[in-house]
Design a protein around this motif. Structure first.
Motif, PDB file in Angstrom:
ATOM      1  N   THR A  41       0.832  -1.206   0.000  1.00  0.00           N
ATOM      2  CA  THR A  41       0.000   0.000   0.000  1.00  0.00           C
ATOM      3  C   THR A  41       0.865   1.253   0.000  1.00  0.00           C
ATOM      4  O   THR A  41       0.579   2.221  -0.718  1.00  0.00           O
ATOM      5  CB  THR A  41      -0.925   0.014   1.229  1.00  0.00           C
ATOM      6  N   LYS A  45       0.432   3.570  -3.138  1.00  0.00           N
ATOM      7  CA  LYS A  45      -0.496   4.661  -2.873  1.00  0.00           C
ATOM      8  C   LYS A  45       0.158   5.889  -2.233  1.00  0.00           C
ATOM      9  O   LYS A  45      -0.216   7.018  -2.550  1.00  0.00           O
ATOM     10  CB  LYS A  45      -1.620   4.167  -1.941  1.00  0.00           C
ATOM     11  N   SER A 284     -12.850   8.675  -1.789  1.00  0.00           N
ATOM     12  CA  SER A 284     -12.103   7.524  -2.297  1.00  0.00           C
ATOM     13  C   SER A 284     -12.491   6.220  -1.606  1.00  0.00           C
ATOM     14  O   SER A 284     -12.699   5.199  -2.277  1.00  0.00           O
ATOM     15  CB  SER A 284     -10.595   7.768  -2.159  1.00  0.00           C
ATOM     16  N   PRO A 285     -12.612   6.165  -0.254  1.00  0.00           N
ATOM     17  CA  PRO A 285     -13.072   4.915   0.371  1.00  0.00           C
ATOM     18  C   PRO A 285     -14.468   4.498  -0.075  1.00  0.00           C
ATOM     19  O   PRO A 285     -14.721   3.309  -0.301  1.00  0.00           O
ATOM     20  CB  PRO A 285     -13.039   5.249   1.871  1.00  0.00           C
ATOM     21  N   GLU A 287     -15.895   5.235  -2.949  1.00  0.00           N
ATOM     22  CA  GLU A 287     -15.795   4.795  -4.340  1.00  0.00           C
ATOM     23  C   GLU A 287     -15.210   3.393  -4.429  1.00  0.00           C
ATOM     24  O   GLU A 287     -15.689   2.562  -5.207  1.00  0.00           O
ATOM     25  CB  GLU A 287     -14.932   5.782  -5.126  1.00  0.00           C
ATOM     26  N   ARG A 288     -14.188   3.094  -3.616  1.00  0.00           N
ATOM     27  CA  ARG A 288     -13.615   1.746  -3.616  1.00  0.00           C
ATOM     28  C   ARG A 288     -14.636   0.721  -3.139  1.00  0.00           C
ATOM     29  O   ARG A 288     -14.702  -0.393  -3.668  1.00  0.00           O
ATOM     30  CB  ARG A 288     -12.358   1.705  -2.736  1.00  0.00           C
ATOM     31  N   TRP A 289     -15.423   1.082  -2.127  1.00  0.00           N
ATOM     32  CA  TRP A 289     -16.446   0.168  -1.629  1.00  0.00           C
ATOM     33  C   TRP A 289     -17.492  -0.120  -2.712  1.00  0.00           C
ATOM     34  O   TRP A 289     -17.907  -1.274  -2.895  1.00  0.00           O
ATOM     35  CB  TRP A 289     -17.112   0.762  -0.396  1.00  0.00           C
ATOM     36  N   LEU A 291     -17.103   0.076  -6.022  1.00  0.00           N
ATOM     37  CA  LEU A 291     -16.498  -0.736  -7.074  1.00  0.00           C
ATOM     38  C   LEU A 291     -16.285  -2.173  -6.607  1.00  0.00           C
ATOM     39  O   LEU A 291     -16.520  -3.127  -7.361  1.00  0.00           O
ATOM     40  CB  LEU A 291     -15.174  -0.107  -7.509  1.00  0.00           C
ATOM     41  N   ARG A 292     -15.840  -2.339  -5.354  1.00  0.00           N
ATOM     42  CA  ARG A 292     -15.594  -3.671  -4.840  1.00  0.00           C
ATOM     43  C   ARG A 292     -16.892  -4.460  -4.715  1.00  0.00           C
ATOM     44  O   ARG A 292     -16.947  -5.665  -4.982  1.00  0.00           O
ATOM     45  CB  ARG A 292     -14.871  -3.588  -3.500  1.00  0.00           C
ATOM     46  N   LEU A 297     -13.332  -3.856  -8.755  1.00  0.00           N
ATOM     47  CA  LEU A 297     -12.041  -3.477  -8.198  1.00  0.00           C
ATOM     48  C   LEU A 297     -11.235  -4.717  -7.913  1.00  0.00           C
ATOM     49  O   LEU A 297     -11.588  -5.508  -7.045  1.00  0.00           O
ATOM     50  CB  LEU A 297     -12.237  -2.656  -6.910  1.00  0.00           C
ATOM     51  N   LYS A 299      -7.677  -6.230  -6.756  1.00  0.00           N
ATOM     52  CA  LYS A 299      -6.418  -5.932  -6.081  1.00  0.00           C
ATOM     53  C   LYS A 299      -5.308  -6.781  -6.661  1.00  0.00           C
ATOM     54  O   LYS A 299      -5.460  -7.978  -6.810  1.00  0.00           O
ATOM     55  CB  LYS A 299      -6.528  -6.209  -4.574  1.00  0.00           C
TER      56      LYS A 299
END
Length: 300
Positions: A41, A45, A284-285, A287-289, A291-292, A297, A299
């Protein structure tokens, strides 16, 4: 007999292939949901933006050290800006600058969210309302936020209500249009399936339309926050009053009035810092949630 063995071999082969496929899918699922290590990470990131920031500082300092820019009133050195930060911190005003603007921006954005969400649903689901209001929302979205500051001052005076009015006028169209776009992309099959299961009216909106429209809605929220923040900065720069306190926009204007480029750069960096922090900590968190949850998303 040979035919029976051939069929058995074929069945065994199919079962083996299906087993391999299931194992591959299981491995893929594990790779998607597995927790990323801190080192990975950090490298993917955290380190890239730190390197980019360091490069900017090196180039900035080089322009000063090699006399490419010799007038400090045009471009202050990084040490001058750092001294301005230290001075504001020692005076106890640095956090006040940030909090004055952030509290206004977030509260105004919540108001815009409460207005823009039902408005977007209404425009998306009622044809007459879309025909009547849809073009107006698009026009308001393209209107520069700074244009609302003079009429807001005349209507409401120099107070926080004026600030919130400018934020609402800048953010509500973006939030509503983002939700309209998300609803337009909901597959009709979802709506028919929802009606079959009894999800109609508000129940269908909550359980079918809003989850399916979430990606477009989230994009509208991000754009709405950007408009909120820019609208607030424009209002703070133009409208100044002792009763309003000193936010980041007013700090920027104070630096211009004092011909202090180090104060101007301090305000610019703080405005950028808040915008980046809100995106990293909130949007961002989420949006990741989103997509996941949709399997989009992966990894590495």
């Amino acid at each position: 007999m040979a035919s029976t063995e051939t069929k058995a071999d074929a069945a065994a082969k199919d079962n083996y292939q299906l087993g391999g496929l299931e194992a591959g899918l299981d491995a893929l699922e594990v790779s998607v949901t597995g927790r990323r290590s801190f080192g990975l990470t950090f490298r993917q990131k955290v380190l890239p933006p730190l390197i980019a920031f360091a490069v900017v500082l090196v180039v900035w300092q080089a322009l000063i050290s090699f006399d490419v820019v010799t007038d400090p009133s045009k471009l202050p050195s990084p040490s001058d800006v750092w001294g301005e930060i230290q001075d504001a911190w020692l005076k106890g005003t640095l956090l006040d600058y940030i909090w004055t603007s952030v509290s206004r921006g977030l509260l105004g954005f919540l108001f815009a969210l409460a207005i823009g969400t039902p408005l977007g649903l209404l425009v998306a689901r009622v044809k007459f309302v879309r025909a009547a209001i849809g073009p107006i929302l698009s026009g308001l979205q393209s209107l520069p936020s700074v244009a609302w500051v003079p009429p807001a001052v005349i209507w409401l005076g120099l107070n926080n209500s004026m600030m919130y009015a400018v934020i609402l006028l800048g953010a509500v169209p973006s939030i509503a249009n983002g939700l309209v776009s998300g609803v337009d992309q909901v597959p009709p099959l979802f709506l028919r399936a929802g009606r079959t299961m009894g999800a109609t009216g508000l129940k269908g909106t909550w359980h079918i339309i809003m989850p399916a429209a979430l990606p477009g809605y989230l994009a509208g929220l991000k754009q709405g926050w950007a408009f909120s923040w820019r609208s607030l900065m424009a209002a703070e720069i133009i409208a100044s009053s002792p009763d309003l306190g000193v936010g980041l926009g007013q700090l920027l204007e104070n630096g211009r009035n004092a011909s202090s480029m180090s104060m101007v750069f301090l305000a610019i960096f703080l405005i950028l810092f808040v915008g980046i922090a809100i995106d990293l900590l909130i949007f961002s968190p989420v949006e990741r949630w989103v997509l996941r949850s949709r399997g989009l998303l992966v990894k590495s």
